[in-house]
Every structure is written in structure tokens, then in C-alpha cells.
Scaffold this motif. Sequence first.
Motif, PDB file in Angstrom:
ATOM      1  N   GLU A  42      -5.575  -2.900  -0.633  1.00 44.83           N
ATOM      2  CA  GLU A  42      -6.057  -3.870  -0.860  1.00 44.83           C
ATOM      3  C   GLU A  42      -7.533  -3.980  -0.188  1.00 44.83           C
ATOM      4  N   GLN A  43      -7.554  -3.255   1.265  1.00 40.53           N
ATOM      5  CA  GLN A  43      -8.828  -3.280   1.991  1.00 40.53           C
ATOM      6  C   GLN A  43      -9.825  -2.093   1.301  1.00 40.53           C
ATOM      7  N   VAL A  44      -9.336  -0.996   0.726  1.00 38.71           N
ATOM      8  CA  VAL A  44     -10.130  -0.053   0.235  1.00 38.71           C
ATOM      9  C   VAL A  44     -10.485  -0.524  -1.326  1.00 38.71           C
ATOM     10  N   ALA A  45     -10.067  -1.392  -1.978  1.00 38.56           N
ATOM     11  CA  ALA A  45     -10.381  -1.892  -3.165  1.00 38.56           C
ATOM     12  C   ALA A  45     -11.209  -2.869  -2.914  1.00 38.56           C
ATOM     13  N   ASP A  46     -11.413  -3.752  -1.918  1.00 37.95           N
ATOM     14  CA  ASP A  46     -12.480  -5.012  -1.655  1.00 37.95           C
ATOM     15  C   ASP A  46     -13.642  -3.991  -1.208  1.00 37.95           C
ATOM     16  N   LEU A  47     -13.629  -2.604  -0.576  1.00 40.75           N
ATOM     17  CA  LEU A  47     -14.692  -1.954  -0.250  1.00 40.75           C
ATOM     18  C   LEU A  47     -15.227  -1.252  -1.200  1.00 40.75           C
ATOM     19  N   ASP A  48     -14.496  -0.804  -2.417  1.00 39.81           N
ATOM     20  CA  ASP A  48     -14.885   0.244  -3.421  1.00 39.81           C
ATOM     21  C   ASP A  48     -14.530  -0.449  -4.627  1.00 39.81           C
TER      22      ASP A  48
ATOM     23  N   GLU B  41     -15.134   1.124  -7.661  1.00 43.52           N
ATOM     24  CA  GLU B  41     -14.605   2.271  -8.615  1.00 43.52           C
ATOM     25  C   GLU B  41     -13.120   2.085  -8.572  1.00 43.52           C
ATOM     26  N   PHE B  42     -12.564   1.982  -7.066  1.00 46.39           N
ATOM     27  CA  PHE B  42     -11.030   2.243  -6.915  1.00 46.39           C
ATOM     28  C   PHE B  42     -10.637   0.919  -7.262  1.00 46.39           C
ATOM     29  N   ALA B  43     -11.353  -0.354  -7.225  1.00 47.47           N
ATOM     30  CA  ALA B  43     -10.811  -1.496  -7.616  1.00 47.47           C
ATOM     31  C   ALA B  43     -10.463  -1.644  -9.299  1.00 47.47           C
ATOM     32  N   GLU B  44     -11.492  -1.065  -9.980  1.00 43.73           N
ATOM     33  CA  GLU B  44     -11.468  -1.000 -11.259  1.00 43.73           C
ATOM     34  C   GLU B  44     -10.463  -0.186 -11.839  1.00 43.73           C
ATOM     35  N   LEU B  45     -10.069   1.092 -11.006  1.00 42.86           N
ATOM     36  CA  LEU B  45      -8.842   1.710 -11.327  1.00 42.86           C
ATOM     37  C   LEU B  45      -7.692   1.183 -11.340  1.00 42.86           C
ATOM     38  N   LEU B  46      -7.554   0.249 -10.403  1.00 44.90           N
ATOM     39  CA  LEU B  46      -6.278  -0.294  -9.934  1.00 44.90           C
ATOM     40  C   LEU B  46      -6.108  -1.475 -10.809  1.00 44.90           C
ATOM     41  N   LEU B  47      -7.005  -2.005 -11.186  1.00 47.41           N
ATOM     42  CA  LEU B  47      -6.906  -3.291 -12.276  1.00 47.41           C
ATOM     43  C   LEU B  47      -6.801  -3.116 -13.735  1.00 47.41           C
ATOM     44  N   GLY B  48      -7.109  -1.579 -13.836  1.00 45.25           N
ATOM     45  CA  GLY B  48      -7.078  -1.014 -15.164  1.00 45.25           C
ATOM     46  C   GLY B  48      -5.644  -0.115 -15.498  1.00 45.25           C
ATOM     47  N   LYS B  49      -5.764   0.922 -15.182  1.00 46.34           N
ATOM     48  CA  LYS B  49      -4.647   1.963 -15.398  1.00 46.34           C
ATOM     49  C   LYS B  49      -3.441   1.603 -14.529  1.00 46.34           C
ATOM     50  N   TYR B  50      -3.507   1.024 -13.407  1.00 50.12           N
ATOM     51  CA  TYR B  50      -2.431   0.810 -12.598  1.00 50.12           C
ATOM     52  C   TYR B  50      -2.207  -0.662 -12.240  1.00 50.12           C
ATOM     53  N   SER B  51      -2.502  -1.620 -13.210  1.00 52.41           N
ATOM     54  CA  SER B  51      -2.564  -2.969 -13.097  1.00 52.41           C
ATOM     55  C   SER B  51      -1.024  -3.265 -12.869  1.00 52.41           C
ATOM     56  N   ASP B  52      -0.220  -2.586 -13.443  1.00 47.89           N
ATOM     57  CA  ASP B  52       1.242  -3.232 -13.261  1.00 47.89           C
ATOM     58  C   ASP B  52       2.007  -2.593 -11.899  1.00 47.89           C
ATOM     59  N   ASN B  53       1.458  -1.642 -11.484  1.00 49.85           N
ATOM     60  CA  ASN B  53       1.860  -1.074 -10.104  1.00 49.85           C
ATOM     61  C   ASN B  53       0.825  -0.315  -9.325  1.00 49.85           C
ATOM     62  N   PHE B  54       0.250  -1.141  -8.321  1.00 48.32           N
ATOM     63  CA  PHE B  54      -0.651  -0.420  -7.728  1.00 48.32           C
ATOM     64  C   PHE B  54      -0.199   0.434  -6.535  1.00 48.32           C
ATOM     65  N   ASP B  55       0.887   0.517  -6.355  1.00 50.29           N
ATOM     66  CA  ASP B  55       1.705   1.492  -5.506  1.00 50.29           C
ATOM     67  C   ASP B  55       1.572   2.830  -6.209  1.00 50.29           C
TER      68      ASP B  55
ATOM     69  N   GLY C 221      -4.504  11.561  -4.817  1.00 51.54           N
ATOM     70  CA  GLY C 221      -5.898  12.025  -4.848  1.00 51.54           C
ATOM     71  C   GLY C 221      -7.008  11.082  -5.118  1.00 51.54           C
ATOM     72  N   LYS C 222      -6.798  10.118  -5.971  1.00 51.22           N
ATOM     73  CA  LYS C 222      -7.851   8.919  -6.295  1.00 51.22           C
ATOM     74  C   LYS C 222      -7.808   8.377  -5.194  1.00 51.22           C
ATOM     75  N   PHE C 223      -6.866   7.926  -4.401  1.00 51.61           N
ATOM     76  CA  PHE C 223      -6.643   7.162  -3.019  1.00 51.61           C
ATOM     77  C   PHE C 223      -7.695   7.630  -1.970  1.00 51.61           C
ATOM     78  N   GLN C 224      -7.549   9.088  -1.786  1.00 53.56           N
ATOM     79  CA  GLN C 224      -8.334   9.714  -1.092  1.00 53.56           C
ATOM     80  C   GLN C 224      -9.803   9.818  -1.426  1.00 53.56           C
TER      81      GLN C 224
ATOM     82  N   ALA D  98     -11.349   7.502  -2.811  1.00 54.36           N
ATOM     83  CA  ALA D  98     -11.858   6.059  -2.647  1.00 54.36           C
ATOM     84  C   ALA D  98     -12.299   5.922  -1.042  1.00 54.36           C
ATOM     85  N   VAL D  99     -11.100   6.724  -0.286  1.00 52.51           N
ATOM     86  CA  VAL D  99     -11.462   6.302   1.190  1.00 52.51           C
ATOM     87  C   VAL D  99     -12.693   7.445   1.649  1.00 52.51           C
TER      88      VAL D  99
END
Length: 521
Positions: free
Chosen positions: A270-276, A278-292, A297-300, A302-303
Motif C-alpha cells: 500500500e505504501q509503495v503504491a501510494d508513492l509510485d 507506475e507500481f499502482a497501475e501495475l497492481l490495479l491492472g494485472k494484479y487487481s485480483d491479488n496484490f500479493d 522483481g517488479k516490487f524491487q 518500484a522501491v
Amino acid sequence: MQFGVPFSVLRGCVRHCRSCSSPACGWRAQWRRSYSFLKDDVKSLRAVVNPDISKIRNIGIMAHIDAGKTTTTERMLYYSGYTRALGDVDDGDTVTDYMAQERERGITIQSAAVTFDWKEYRINLIDTPGHVDFTLEVERALRVLDGAVAVFDASAGVEAQTLTVWRQADKHKIPCVCFLNKMDKPGASLSYSLESIKTKLKANPVLLQIPIGSGKGFIGLVDLITKQRMVWQGKSWADDGRLFESRVLEPTDDPELLEEVDQARGGLIEQVADLDDEFAELLLGKYSDNFDAVPAGKFQEAVRRVTLARKGVPVLCGSSLKNKGVQPLLDAITAYLPAPNERNHDLVRWYKDDLCALAFKVVHDKQRGPLVFLRIYSGTMKPQSAIYNINRNGTERMSRLLLPFADQHVEIPSLSAGNIALTVGLKQTVTGDTIVSSKASAAAAARRAQKGAEEKRGSALSNRESSSLVLAGVEVPDPVFFCSIEPPTMSKQAGFSITPVSFNRCLYSSDLTLLCCSVVF
């Protein structure tokens, strides 16, 4: 984030279930190979070649007094294979605290540079003092570095000198990584340390690890990005922390630990998505069903973007003295701190492939004379070559080129942009001078800058700007102590006939020899 919906509403709560037959076993074997060396397998700096600039990390270790800077540096050198034994401040056998006064007092007085490799990366590291008396050493180190590791005593959080060095890093816009050291102390508190970083440093801590156990029961940590569980049991030979168990968390692990990891990882997403975005769009698009399910690699990545933009500071934990958590810190340095070509140096671009370097420190050696530390911003430096000092308007010949390793320097044939070099033979160069290959090179860079300014703004640079392109030097704090200096004997008179010095606060040993730790030449 600009989506208008807080991520607390969108967080996923699904856990990964992985069995022993998954790639975790392969991960464990790979981790053991990466962090394991034979006891006598000591690497040599002579094997270091000029790496690609994207694989270089110029970092400084900064902290309050006794937070564990030097001990952390010692562990880095040991685990990377450049020292044979673990040095200890109390024993007076550390690599970077090599002065007799430092070993006698158990403190760092002057900053020391060391160069070593970690996996495929070159790390140029400067261990800085923690006492306010030697704040100039921190200032001139941060002036030429690209990233920094702020070390905290986990039982004390942010302390007085932590505020000072953090402001210095802010002034130079240096991305930082925080390391909560001494997690094995009885009073160590992860929550208190994070809160003090928020309130006192006005920073945004991004927690990447949580400890396993507390106080004397601290045995390891969990990486929230990869869900790797790392445990140092302290049962290996020599008990030196080289070997440790690393595996992916499994459903059979401690339920309380699993729940804590799920909550902390959900908060991190949640924190990284609020700060980035590009990462937020990735979560809400491809991984909207399961953020976990977002890949590590994508997580790193974004950090890393958050860190380089200085929107947040990654926070890791461990205990350097107890040999826990230093290897993941080295991985974080290479993963999240910037390479030299990712830092914005507007003036340097006008030199293109010509040499441009900044002298940020001068020390005096009895045999070699003045040794000048240079940060190379562009071009290549070679021994037995002439250089032009723009500030002094003169040409000097550099006799030797060295790679710094505390007080043991290694001669090398060349060094490229992005590195820190040590030169012999430059007798007129002082701290803050800009070094280029020739006067013609400086003039050519000035013409490029003049042309670029005219094309961009339609106006010419001033005569002073167009005549020379000089890097910003080191800002010397106002002196707080004044005195006259006299040599104890006539034989030492020659050592005082050098460029006049200004000093912050100077210390004297028993024979009245000036400790040049806080002197600017």
C-alpha cells in the motif's frame, strides 16, 4: 497516488502456499553459495577491473557516535571476501580505523575509503566519523558520494548527530538506506526507531524487513518483498555469520510470524503504491485480483524508484556485532542506491568523454608526499599523465594512480568515470579543486556550455561562467577553535611548510603533532 482510492480499500489478503518441492530449495542452495567463502579465500584488489558505470555504487556510512558504522563496514569487507578476519573496534584491529589515535580511543576520527566487490557490483565505501568535531569529514565525503547508509542504534532511534548527518545528506540530495543496527540489545524497538525517523528526520521509512525475535532472542529477519526467512543460528564454524539458513516462508511456520508478515507486507504494498504511480497501475491492472501475487522483481523496481526520487527511505535491520543482517544490507545497497550515471551532474555533461574530477580530500604521507582523493565524474585517469587544475590555473603531473583501501593502497593502470581514485604527485592541488585533462579541454567544455545556454535561453553565459566550468567545492564549516601551531623539533619543520590550512576543531597527540583528520588542505 492519484487514483483517489486509498490502497487500504484495495489490499489483497491472500497468502502464498509453497511446498518443499518448489524453487525455494534451489533458492536456499543459491543463497548459501553466494554468501559462503572459504576461510582463506581472500580477494585481492589487483583483480578489480573497471566495471560498467551502472555496476558502481559510491556510498558513505553515516551515523551518531557508537551506532556501529565501523563494525558494519568491517562485516561488509569480511563477507565480500576482502579480509580474512572480523575486525573489532574494541580490539583495535579494524581496517578503516587504522590511525593509532583512532584505535586508542575506539572512535573514527578521519573518514577512510575502501573499495570492494559484492557479487557483480563495485562498491566504493567511505566510513565517516560520528562525532560533531569531525563533521567536515562527513561533509566532504557526502559531497562526492551518490548514496548513503544511515546506521541507527535500534534502542535509541534518531540521536543528535544523526540529525546533523541527515541534514548534510539532504543538502546534497543523496538517496539513503536506513539500517537499524543492534537489534540484539534488550531495549531495541523496531516501532520506536521507525517513529523517530518519521518525526525527527521528517522522512518516510519504507520497512523492507521485520526481525525474528527481539533482544537476545534476535536470530534473523524476514524480507517482506521476497518472503524469504533468513536465520543465523550461530552454530557454524567460527560462528562468523557467513552461513545462514534462507528459505521461503511456509504455511507450517509460526502462525504469529505469518500473520505479522502478511500485515507488514500488505502495508508495504500500500505504501509503495501510494508513492509510485507506475507500481499502482501495475497492481490495479494485472494484479487487481491479488496484490500479493506481484513479482518480487517488479516490487524491487518500484522501491528503487521511490528511493532514487527520495520519496521514501528503505529500512532494514540486523546486528553487525553479532554478524546478522549485513549480507542483505549489501544486497539492498546494490539494488536501491543509485549508480553514478543516475545522479544529475549538469556541469559534467559539457566535458563529454574528457576527464573531469573533483579533489575532495588531501592527506600527507611521509614517503609519498601529498595524496589527493579524487572523484572522477567523466573520462579516464591514467598515471604518468599531466592534468590541468582549473582553480589554480596550472598544470601538474600525476606520477601514480592508486585504488584506496584504508591505509593499504593498490597501484592500478587506469580508472574510469564513477570511481574514487587516490593520486600521487599533485603538490599544488587542494580540497575543492576541479581537475581536467588539459586547458584546451576546459575551454572546449566552456564553449559547449556557452552554445547550450544560447540555444536553451537565447542568452549567453556570463564571462566568468563561460571562461571555466568549475565543480562546486566542499563547504567548510566555520571554525570553533583557534590556535597557533609550532613544530616540536626543527626536523619536523618541513611538514608545516605546506598550503595554509583551515580547521574545524583540531586534536593533538602527546607530541603536539597535528591530527590532520579535521584539517582542510
